[in-house]
Design a protein around this motif. Structure first.
Motif, short mmCIF file in Angstrom:
data_model
loop_
_atom_site.label_atom_id
_atom_site.label_comp_id
_atom_site.label_asym_id
_atom_site.label_seq_id
_atom_site.Cartn_x
_atom_site.Cartn_y
_atom_site.Cartn_z
N PHE A 55 -13.48 -8.47 -5.67
CA PHE A 55 -12.13 -8.85 -5.29
C PHE A 55 -11.64 -7.92 -4.19
N ALA A 56 -11.33 -8.48 -3.05
CA ALA A 56 -10.90 -7.63 -1.93
C ALA A 56 -9.64 -8.21 -1.32
N TYR A 57 -8.73 -7.34 -0.97
CA TYR A 57 -7.46 -7.83 -0.40
C TYR A 57 -6.93 -6.83 0.60
N SER A 58 -5.95 -7.24 1.35
CA SER A 58 -5.27 -6.30 2.26
C SER A 58 -3.87 -6.82 2.50
N PHE A 59 -3.04 -5.98 3.09
CA PHE A 59 -1.68 -6.41 3.41
C PHE A 59 -1.57 -6.60 4.91
N LEU A 60 -0.85 -7.63 5.28
CA LEU A 60 -0.79 -7.98 6.69
C LEU A 60 -0.20 -6.85 7.53
N ASN A 61 0.84 -6.19 7.00
CA ASN A 61 1.46 -5.14 7.82
C ASN A 61 0.52 -3.96 8.04
N GLU A 62 -0.29 -3.68 7.01
CA GLU A 62 -1.26 -2.58 7.19
C GLU A 62 -2.32 -2.97 8.21
N ARG A 63 -2.76 -4.23 8.10
CA ARG A 63 -3.75 -4.68 9.09
C ARG A 63 -3.19 -4.61 10.49
N PHE A 64 -1.91 -4.93 10.57
CA PHE A 64 -1.26 -4.88 11.88
C PHE A 64 -1.25 -3.46 12.42
#
Lengths: 891, 135
Positions: A746-755
């Protein structure tokens, strides 16, 4: 008595030239008495035989006494030992240690300042050397080149890091100077399955069989020259081998690579060295993947090795013919126009050839294998390293010359006691070299301490072994000795040249003699510090500006789930399940995202606008109807995709930039068609149903480009708009549901961090600048502090007298401080325009940038004045408060 | 004439002595060297280049160059027959110091040896020859 000459008869003087001759070439050991004896005899000759014959005799004697080849071999009665004899060296060291120990504060300031400078410099050298070493380890690295594609297509510049698929083979065929060509393709990430384990591997490449003979990545197992000839074969790195197979021999084992099926491991290579412009850890054979045969619809990273003595210009000249030779028919096929027409429109292609060693620092093309660095930063950091070292050296010189005031008496006494200049110079140089070596020890300690945080900051993986190798260490020691000698030379030579008589009479104020030099040096220090402070503030402002700029989508509260395509047909059910959760507002397929890992699609677009047909090459997204609400992208005109319109499969959304670029006044209902990959059926026509507000789907270095959004959706990622205060439990819930469906991690990320990670390199630069500016200010302050201490000390008596005559504490403080503040003000005057210019250049890189406000400069100036004032006033207030009785009583 | 004769004879003389006499090691002492050493001895504490030169001139009537005297003094010091010491600073001669020479024990012995050899030679002259010379 025989020597009864008349000393008063000074009228006759022996021929001067003979005397000079004797002083040059007489025997050095007996020169004094011979000269004396001759003079005495001359006087008596003058009296007895007259001046003329006296002269004659004198000259005759001189000539007979010339011993031009004689060298002194006499042991003088009181010889001064050679300035390099072991006893003297021991003495220098003893005295040096005593001196340093006596002035503890001075020594500490000096050592700390220099150590900080050296440590910074060492770290930067480490960084710069590593940056410069990229790809130079390959055998024949000077003959390796990468072929790149450049050109123009409908007003849009093309600069790609790869070349057309067949270009490499064409080069090998047509160009006798090309010895070998190898290609590399990247196909994105793969879910690798081994037994029950499923692991996502990001760094997978597919390469030609001669890849390992062109790039010197040592093969541990398997045949270097004949691996990867068959489809579905694989070479893995040591690390990957250990990860999947532990200690077992991986050769002949299989791994399942995503949709490509089973791959047989036929080789193990060493991990790709950090200083390479790619870092793949699994190399599949190129035949395992589809490589197009069309020039205009295929691409591969193409590397070539030249024959010795063949110039790359000749290769380039030959490659210029490729457009007409190979691409003309395809241009007809794809664009529907002939080559001359194509060229006439200002379109065109050409090939570039980059030396492989230049890729990391000089290449900034689209679709680089990895984000490359920039030679600019190498220059900037080298400059910073030099500056900081310079600051530290300046401190060192300043403090030493200032300290010399206190030592002029010592020099005088030493000289009276028979010290020669050489010994004094050695003494002072020993002291300064000793100081630098102590500083080096401290600096090395600092480097070891700071290495982990520096690694984090610079994005490198240096081990302590990188410093404790012979070259680095010997270089550092050598540099230290040189710095010690250079920095110590001024005080050494100035001090040792003092005449004992003037010094002991107390006439020379050694400190004041080098006043202009010290003032210049202090000014330079502050120019550097202020400049770097301004740079830091501006860089941070720009970064904050980027992070806070309205990007056109709502990047907060968006959770991205990775690798959702493994769910396959279960994905829709999973999606529906998630959508039912109360804290999830929206769920959308989101293979295409404006930040971080994203699918990527570029299409040739043909737009008919009235009678004019134009061709564009634009990025495109495939999205479903949930995408816009999930990401918070607003519609400007028209409507979103919808399930209720079955015709939406041939509908398209544009962004505002695209609508502008295509010249649509009324975009809704306009038609455009895609060129596809040239095969029949890949050309399709779409109708525009809406226009979305511009949003930053690329980094802010670029202006917002045209973007097309087709109805479809890419199931590699899911974007979830969430609304919760209890994130951990939400994540736990989602993970539970995920685990019920699949054993993929299970892998996830947050859009603002990716930004934010998109601007990592800028942030790094910003942070590094901040750190270095801090260091520069620190070192400058240390220097100022030491200097203030010394000048105050020198003026102790003056202050005493002034106070006795009624000067107030404040006036004394002003008196002592204003000299330094004047220097700082001059520094501000010099630093401000320099920093303004430099930062303007830096900002040119951003399409969206801040204006530099005047207050930035004012702030930096104020900071510098404040810091300088605090530093100096500490000393001056102490001096001003001192009881004049004490200062006047001394001596 | 006398001088050159002695110079030519001296080695042969010493050779003869060396063969049959008890003194085995005798340094060569030239005639001029002997004169210089004797002068140094005469001048006692006051012997330096100038005084030695002038004294020789006065005593022997010979005109000797300072350079010759200086060189001889140096050579004798090298041989260990003389020793020297710098004197104090002087007011005349540009403040330059003088190098004072004294005869060493070895020097005294060499002088005695030369004298002895000579006396023996004189003694061994047949009386008629002696008369010829002195008369």
């Amino acid at each position: 008595m025989p020597n009864a000459q008349k000393p008063n008869r000074r009228s006759a003087i022996p021929p001067r030239w003979a005397t000079t001759l004797l002083s040059w070439w007489g025997h050095p050991d007996t020169l004094e008495e011979v000269q004396g004896d001759l003079l005495e005899l001359y006087d008596s000759w003058v009296q007895t035989v007259g001046p003329r014959r006296a002269n004659w005799r004198y000259v005759a004697n001189v000539v007979k006494l010339l011993r031009p080849l004689a060298t002194s071999n006499a042991k003088e009665q009181y010889t001064s030992p050679s300035f390099l004899s072991p006893a003297m060296i021991r003495n220098y060291l003893t005295i040096a240690f005593r001196n340093l120990w006596r002035h503890k504060a001075f020594t500490a300031i000096n050592i700390v300042g220099l150590a900080v400078g050296l440590a910074t410099c060492l770290l930067i050298v480490l960084f710069v050397v590593h940056e410069l070493s990229y790809d130079s380890y390959h055998a024949n690295a000077d003959r390796l080149y990468r072929m790149t594609l450049h050109g123009r297509l409908d007003e849009k510049e093309i600069k790609l890091a790869y070349a057309n698929g067949p270009a490499g083979q064409a080069l090998l065929r047509d160009c006798p100077g090309v010895e070998a060509v190898t290609r590399l393709r990247k196909e994105g990430a793969f879910l690798v399955k081994h037994g029950q384990e499923v692991i996502k591997e990001e760094n997978v490449a597919f390469v030609d069989s001669n890849f390992f003979s062109m790039f010197s990545i040592p093969m541990l197992k398997g045949n270097r020259t004949s691996v990867l000839t068959e489809p579905n074969t694989l070479v893995i790195t040591e690390t990957i081998a250990r990860k999947y197979f532990g200690q077992a021999d991986p050769i002949g084992k299989t791994l399942s690579m995503g949709e490509l099926g089973l791959f047989r491991v036929i080789g193990v290579c060493e991990d790709v060295p950090a200083n390479t412009h790619f870092h793949y850890n699994m190399f599949g054979s190129l035949p395992s993947v589809k490589t197009g045969t069309k020039w205009l619809a295929s691409g591969a990273y193409t590397y070539l090795r030249l024959r010795e003595g063949y110039s790359i210009q000749r290769v380039e000249a030959i490659s210029r013919g490729f457009v007409s030779k190979y691409m003309a028919s395809e241009i007809q096929e794809f664009f529907g126009i002939t080559l001359p027409e194509f060229l006439q429109k200002g379109n065109g292609f050409r090939f570039g050839f980059q030396p492989i060693t230049a890729i990391h620092l000089h290449s900034d093309l689209d679709d680089e294998l990895e984000a490359n660095s920039d030679i600019k930063y190498v220059y900037i950091f080298s400059a910073i390293a030099l500056f900081i070292l310079l600051l530290a050296c300046i401190n060192f010189m300043n403090l030493s010359t200032a300290g010399s005031a206190g030592r002029s008496k010592e020099v005088g006494i030493r000289k009276v006691l028979g010290s020669v200049q050489k010994q004094l110079v050695s003494q002072f140089l020993t002291e300064s070299v000793l100081l630098t070596l102590l500083a080096l020890v401290l600096a090395l300690g600092l480097v070891f301490l700071l290495l982990p945080s520096f690694n984090a900051l610079a994005g490198k993986e240096f081990t302590s072994g990188a410093i404790v190798n012979g070259r680095m260490l010997s270089g550092a020691v050598l540099a230290c000795v040189v710095i010690g000698l250079l920095a110590g030379s001024y005080p050494a030579f100035v001090l040792s040249a003092f005449k004992p008589i003037t010094v002991l009479r107390g006439r020379i104020q050694a400190g004041s003699r080098s006043g202009w030099l010290r003032n210049t040096l202090v000014t330079v220090q502050f120019v550097v510090s202020i400049g770097m402070t301004i740079a830091t503030i501006v860089a941070n402002q720009q970064l904050r500006f980027i992070q806070n700029k309205k990007v056109g989508f709502d990047k907060e509260q968006v959770l991205v789930l990775h690798d959702t395509h493994v769910l396959g047909s279960k994905l829709n059910a999973f999606k529906a399940e998630l959508a039912r959760l109360s804290s999830i507002d929206n769920v959308s397929l989101a293979g295409f995202l404006p930040a971080g890992a994203s699918s990527y699609s570029v299409d040739g677009i043909q737009v008919r606008n009235g009678a004019r047909i134009s061709t564009h090459r634009n990025k495109s997204y495939f999205i479903n109807e949930d995408y816009l609400p999930t990401l918070g992208i607003r519609l400007k005109q028209g409507r979103n995709f919808s399930k209720s319109f079955p015709s939406d499969s041939s509908a398209v959304l544009l962004n505002e930039a695209a609508a502008r670029a295509y010249g649509f006044k009324q975009p809704i209902g306009q038609q455009l068609s895609t060129l596809g990959d040239g095969t029949e059926g890949s050309k399709r026509t779409y109708t525009v149903i809406g226009v979305v507000e511009d949003f930053h789907f690329e980094s802010m270095h670029q202006r917002i480009a045209p973007l097309l959004m087709f109805y479809g959706g890419n199931n590699e990622q899911l974007a979830l708009r969430i609304q919760t205060d209890d994130l951990p439990s939400l994540l736990a819930t989602i993970e539970r549901q995920w685990k019920a469906q699949t054993d993929t991690p299970f892998a996830y990320s947050f859009l603002n961090e990716r930004f934010n990670t998109m601007y990592q390199s800028e942030q790094r630069i910003g942070q590094l600048f901040g750190v270095f500016a801090g260091l520069a200010v620190l070192i400058a302050c240390l220097g100022l502090f030491g200097l203030a201490a010394f000048t105050t000390h020198q003026r102790t008596k003056e202050i005493g007298v002034r106070k006795v005559l009624g000067a107030s504490v404040a006036s004394v403080v002003v008196l002592l401080t204003k000299d330094f503040l004047r220097l700082v003000v001059i520094a501000i005057g010099i630093a401000t325009p320099l920093a303004w210019y430099a930062m303007r250049q830096w900002l040119q890189d951003f399409a969206y940038k801040i204006d530099m406000a005047w207050w930035v400069f004012a702030l930096a100036a104020a900071l510098a004045i404040l810091v300088a004032f605090v530093t100096v006033s500490f000393q001056s207030i102490k001096a001003a408060l001192m009881d004049p009785v004490k200062s006047l009583r001394t001596e | 004439m006398r001088r050159s004769l002695f110079i030519y004879l001296a080695p042969h003389l010493f050779g003869i002595i060396g063969e049959n006499a008890n003194v085995m090691k005798r340094a060569l002492l030239g005639e001029f060297e002997e004169v210089v050493m004797l002068t140094v001895a005469i001048l006692d504490e006051e012997a330096y280049g100038v005084t030695v030169t002038q004294e020789i001139e006065r005593k022997t009537g010979r005109s000797v160059g300072f350079s010759t005297v200086h060189t001889t003094l140096q050579r004798l010091e090298e041989k260990g027959f003389l020793s020297s010491q710098m004197g104090g600073a002087t007011a005349e001669r540009g403040g330059r110091r003088k190098r004072f020479f004294t005869v060493t024990a070895a020097g005294r012995k060499a002088l005695r040896d030369v004298k002895q050899v000579r006396e023996e030679l004189w003694r061994s002259l047949p009386p008629q020859t002696l008369q010829l010379i002195t008369g």
